[in-house]
Write a protein that holds these residues in place. Structure first.
Motif, mmCIF file in Angstrom:
data_model
loop_
_atom_site.group_PDB
_atom_site.id
_atom_site.type_symbol
_atom_site.label_atom_id
_atom_site.label_comp_id
_atom_site.label_asym_id
_atom_site.label_seq_id
_atom_site.Cartn_x
_atom_site.Cartn_y
_atom_site.Cartn_z
ATOM 1 N N MET A 127 -55.835 -35.146 6.936
ATOM 2 C CA MET A 127 -56.068 -36.228 5.984
ATOM 3 C C MET A 127 -54.759 -36.696 5.352
ATOM 4 S SD MET A 127 -58.414 -36.248 2.537
ATOM 5 C CE MET A 127 -57.239 -35.182 1.683
ATOM 6 N N ILE A 128 -53.892 -35.748 5.016
ATOM 7 C CA ILE A 128 -52.596 -36.106 4.436
ATOM 8 C C ILE A 128 -51.767 -36.909 5.433
ATOM 9 C CG2 ILE A 128 -50.430 -35.148 3.577
ATOM 10 C CD1 ILE A 128 -52.046 -32.811 2.452
ATOM 11 N N LEU A 129 -51.781 -36.499 6.691
ATOM 12 C CA LEU A 129 -51.065 -37.244 7.723
ATOM 13 C C LEU A 129 -51.634 -38.648 7.870
ATOM 14 C CD1 LEU A 129 -49.008 -37.376 10.025
ATOM 15 C CD2 LEU A 129 -50.725 -36.353 11.533
ATOM 16 N N GLY A 130 -52.961 -38.760 7.796
ATOM 17 C CA GLY A 130 -53.589 -40.078 7.876
ATOM 18 C C GLY A 130 -53.138 -40.999 6.770
ATOM 19 N N ASN A 131 -52.947 -40.453 5.574
ATOM 20 C CA ASN A 131 -52.448 -41.271 4.469
ATOM 21 C C ASN A 131 -51.042 -41.778 4.739
ATOM 22 O OD1 ASN A 131 -54.162 -41.371 1.783
ATOM 23 N ND2 ASN A 131 -54.632 -39.454 2.803
ATOM 24 N N GLN A 132 -50.223 -40.963 5.371
ATOM 25 C CA GLN A 132 -48.872 -41.404 5.688
ATOM 26 C C GLN A 132 -48.870 -42.436 6.806
ATOM 27 O OE1 GLN A 132 -46.555 -40.438 3.396
ATOM 28 N NE2 GLN A 132 -48.547 -39.729 2.678
ATOM 29 N N VAL A 133 -49.795 -42.302 7.739
ATOM 30 C CA VAL A 133 -49.958 -43.340 8.768
ATOM 31 C C VAL A 133 -50.371 -44.650 8.113
ATOM 32 C CG1 VAL A 133 -51.339 -44.058 10.761
ATOM 33 C CG2 VAL A 133 -50.503 -41.697 10.604
ATOM 34 N N ASN A 134 -51.236 -44.566 7.117
ATOM 35 C CA ASN A 134 -51.664 -45.766 6.405
ATOM 36 C C ASN A 134 -50.486 -46.458 5.733
ATOM 37 O OD1 ASN A 134 -53.877 -47.476 5.192
ATOM 38 N ND2 ASN A 134 -53.025 -46.629 3.320
ATOM 39 N N VAL A 135 -49.613 -45.668 5.113
ATOM 40 C CA VAL A 135 -48.426 -46.246 4.476
ATOM 41 C C VAL A 135 -47.552 -46.959 5.511
ATOM 42 C CG1 VAL A 135 -46.286 -45.711 3.254
ATOM 43 C CG2 VAL A 135 -48.416 -44.592 2.584
ATOM 44 N N ALA A 168 -49.257 -53.170 -2.358
ATOM 45 C CA ALA A 168 -48.594 -52.227 -3.255
ATOM 46 C C ALA A 168 -49.589 -51.196 -3.781
ATOM 47 C CB ALA A 168 -47.952 -52.974 -4.423
ATOM 48 N N ALA A 169 -50.819 -51.639 -4.070
ATOM 49 C CA ALA A 169 -51.851 -50.711 -4.525
ATOM 50 C C ALA A 169 -52.252 -49.759 -3.407
ATOM 51 C CB ALA A 169 -53.073 -51.480 -5.026
ATOM 52 N N ALA A 170 -52.407 -50.285 -2.185
ATOM 53 C CA ALA A 170 -52.772 -49.433 -1.053
ATOM 54 C C ALA A 170 -51.705 -48.376 -0.801
ATOM 55 C CB ALA A 170 -52.986 -50.286 0.202
ATOM 56 N N LYS A 171 -50.437 -48.766 -0.916
ATOM 57 C CA LYS A 171 -49.351 -47.814 -0.714
ATOM 58 C C LYS A 171 -49.369 -46.741 -1.806
ATOM 59 C CE LYS A 171 -45.452 -49.369 0.728
ATOM 60 N NZ LYS A 171 -44.120 -50.038 0.821
ATOM 61 N N PHE A 172 -49.624 -47.168 -3.040
ATOM 62 C CA PHE A 172 -49.655 -46.202 -4.137
ATOM 63 C C PHE A 172 -50.828 -45.251 -3.978
ATOM 64 C CE2 PHE A 172 -50.361 -44.456 -8.276
ATOM 65 C CZ PHE A 172 -49.091 -44.318 -8.821
ATOM 66 N N PHE A 173 -52.010 -45.783 -3.613
ATOM 67 C CA PHE A 173 -53.173 -44.920 -3.409
ATOM 68 C C PHE A 173 -52.914 -43.907 -2.304
ATOM 69 C CE2 PHE A 173 -56.049 -48.136 -5.521
ATOM 70 C CZ PHE A 173 -56.501 -47.273 -6.511
ATOM 71 N N SER A 174 -52.188 -44.319 -1.265
ATOM 72 C CA SER A 174 -51.875 -43.392 -0.184
ATOM 73 C C SER A 174 -50.979 -42.267 -0.683
ATOM 74 C CB SER A 174 -51.193 -44.134 0.968
ATOM 75 O OG SER A 174 -52.085 -45.032 1.594
ATOM 76 N N ARG A 175 -49.989 -42.607 -1.508
ATOM 77 C CA ARG A 175 -49.135 -41.575 -2.089
ATOM 78 C C ARG A 175 -49.940 -40.655 -3.002
ATOM 79 N NH1 ARG A 175 -44.459 -45.875 -3.839
ATOM 80 N NH2 ARG A 175 -43.307 -45.934 -1.879
ATOM 81 N N LEU A 176 -50.872 -41.270 -3.736
ATOM 82 C CA LEU A 176 -51.690 -40.501 -4.655
ATOM 83 C C LEU A 176 -52.590 -39.524 -3.906
ATOM 84 C CD1 LEU A 176 -52.373 -40.205 -7.670
ATOM 85 C CD2 LEU A 176 -54.147 -41.936 -7.345
ATOM 86 N N VAL A 177 -53.235 -40.008 -2.836
ATOM 87 C CA VAL A 177 -54.122 -39.152 -2.054
ATOM 88 C C VAL A 177 -53.330 -38.058 -1.361
ATOM 89 C CG1 VAL A 177 -55.752 -39.104 -0.126
ATOM 90 C CG2 VAL A 177 -55.831 -40.962 -1.774
ATOM 91 N N LEU A 178 -52.071 -38.336 -1.018
ATOM 92 C CA LEU A 178 -51.220 -37.305 -0.421
ATOM 93 C C LEU A 178 -51.092 -36.118 -1.357
ATOM 94 C CD1 LEU A 178 -49.128 -36.211 1.610
ATOM 95 C CD2 LEU A 178 -47.396 -37.590 0.420
ATOM 96 N N LEU A 179 -50.868 -36.389 -2.636
ATOM 97 C CA LEU A 179 -50.731 -35.309 -3.609
ATOM 98 C C LEU A 179 -52.082 -34.675 -3.913
ATOM 99 C CD1 LEU A 179 -48.904 -33.727 -5.513
ATOM 100 C CD2 LEU A 179 -49.211 -35.533 -7.221
#
Length: 424
Positions: free
Chosen positions: A282-290, A151-162
């Motif tokens: 980088m933003i795309l990478g965060n979405q791949v991580n999610v 849940a933290a990893a998913k939130f961090f990914s959303r955060l880094v997206l913004l």
């Protein structure tokens, strides 16, 4: 439903310990927005005024190197500020230090409009960096208070997206502001952003650290706490991985403007376009991580990102050695590297902060951020250690490759010794 009304759920750790956040979706979206704006402030403070360097130098009768020192002053402020603000947030809670930090950022930004010398400018930029550090370090601590595991990893990914939008849009927005007004307008915008951040914290962010979880530390005890964290392999392994990968990325950020325009024949506008494209990577990478969270363990996602980034830099080196490094080819390779960075940052951050209890959330977040900026900034400057004193494609690639390989080795050794199991 406001985020404030959701406070009991946000501060409930049992759900987070199970790796699930029972926070209502609407509250999560608002939390991402608030923390994203606060975290992006540091990027705007460093990137927004880059197009104005020549005008500022001329207006203050300063050399280019003196104006570049103002960027160094911000980085030093960001590094030192996190060491101070993180522990304070463990003692006083998250909201009060954030309110002070955002208000101080607004004031220092507005004062930057009145500077008459490069020395005065650097001093205010240092203060601005300290203030901006509040948003960075406390944002991570708030996530640690509220979520854990996937849940933290998913939130961090959303955060880094913004947050990732700030370095992409910062130079572009700064250039547009220069078209409609003097360079002081940039700092007026930063001042308004600081005031907006203060309002967001006051009205939209509840306190996430319960009173019983707060800790009082004298300076000696604080130093001992830092020492214990530095000796804890569960914390230091992902933190060093994060710092080294940041050095890799910051080397690109700080050197590629000169490399693209002097060696690859790009115009300033083409550089801005390439910079934006790679930030999208980088933003795309965060979405791949999610997307991979439910399919792959945190440590494995991080390792995939490290391997991918290293291989992309190897490809960049091959392009340079073969004489086939054109702007398009280099952009493609850097896009892949930045995509892989989107897998590195949220997972390394998750492993580091999740290794410590909530009572050390601010302190551990502060040390992580300080290591990131101090180690990353120092190593990235090595790209300029050439005979001309300016970075080249070769020097940039060598520093990026060295930091990427070292980051991969550090995390690989830690994984082999079983020091990355915290976020399982």
């Amino acid at each position: 439903m406001s985020l404030v009304s959701a406070r009991p759920r946000l501060t409930s750790r049992p759900a987070a310990e199970a790796g699930q956040a029972r926070t209502p979706r609407r509250s999560v979206v608002l939390l991402v927005f608030v923390l994203g704006v606060l975290s992006a402030t540091s990027s705007l403070a460093t990137d927004l005024y880059l197009p104005a360097f020549p005008d500022i130098a001329a207006d203050l009768n300063a050399t280019e190197s003196q104006i570049q020192l103002t960027l160094t002053a911000v980085m030093v402020g960001l590094a030192l500020g996190q060491l101070v603000i993180g522990p304070l947030s463990d003692r006083w809670g998250r909201r009060r230090p954030l309110l002070v930090g955002t208000a101080m950022f607004a004031l220092s930004s507005l004062l930057c409009m009145t500077v008459t010398s490069p020395e005065m400018f650097s001093a205010l930029r240092f203060v601005q960096g300290i203030a901006a550090a509040a948003g960075m370090v406390i944002a991570r601590a708030v996530v640690r208070d509220t979520f854990s595991g996937d849940a933290a990893a998913k939130f961090f990914s959303r955060l880094v997206l913004l947050v990732g939008l700030a370095p992409m849009l910062g130079p572009i927005l700064g250039g547009q502001l220069m078209l409609i007004g003097p360079w002081q307008l940039i700092f007026a915008v930063l001042g308004v952003a600081g005031l907006a951040g203060t309002g967001l914290v006051y009205f939209g962010l509840p306190e996430t650290l319960a009173p019983q979880d707060r800790t009082r530390r004298d300076p000696v005890l604080m130093l001992r706490t830092f020492g214990r964290l530095l000796r804890d392999p569960r914390f230091i392994a992902p933190s060093m991985t994060m710092a080294l990968s940041f050095a890799m990325t910051f080397t690109y950020i700080s050197a590629f403007s000169f490399v693209s325009q002097e060696e690859l024949g790009a115009t300033a506008q083409q550089f801005s376009l390439v910079f934006g494209i790679n930030t999208l990577g980088m933003i795309l990478g965060n979405q791949v991580n999610v997307a991979l969270i439910s399919r792959m363990h945190t440590s494995r996602r991080l390792f995939v990102g490290l391997i991918g980034a290293t291989l992309s830099i190897v490809a960049l080196g091959i392009l340079g050695l073969s004489g086939t490094a054109g702007l398009i080819e280099v952009t493609v390779v850097l896009f892949v590297m930045m995509l892989c960075t989107g897998l590195i940052s949220p997972n390394a951050t998750t492993l580091a902060v999740a290794s410590q209890p909530s009572s050390l959330g601010g302190t551990s977040s502060a040390l992580l951020g300080t290591m990131q900026f101090a180690i990353g900034g120092i190593l990235a400057s090595a790209a300029g250690l050439t005979s001309t004193g300016e970075a080249t494609l070769t020097s940039m690639t060598l520093v990026m490759l060295a930091t990427a390989v070292t980051a991969t080795a550090v995390f690989g050794i830690a994984t082999a010794r079983g020091h990355t199991e915290t976020a399982a």
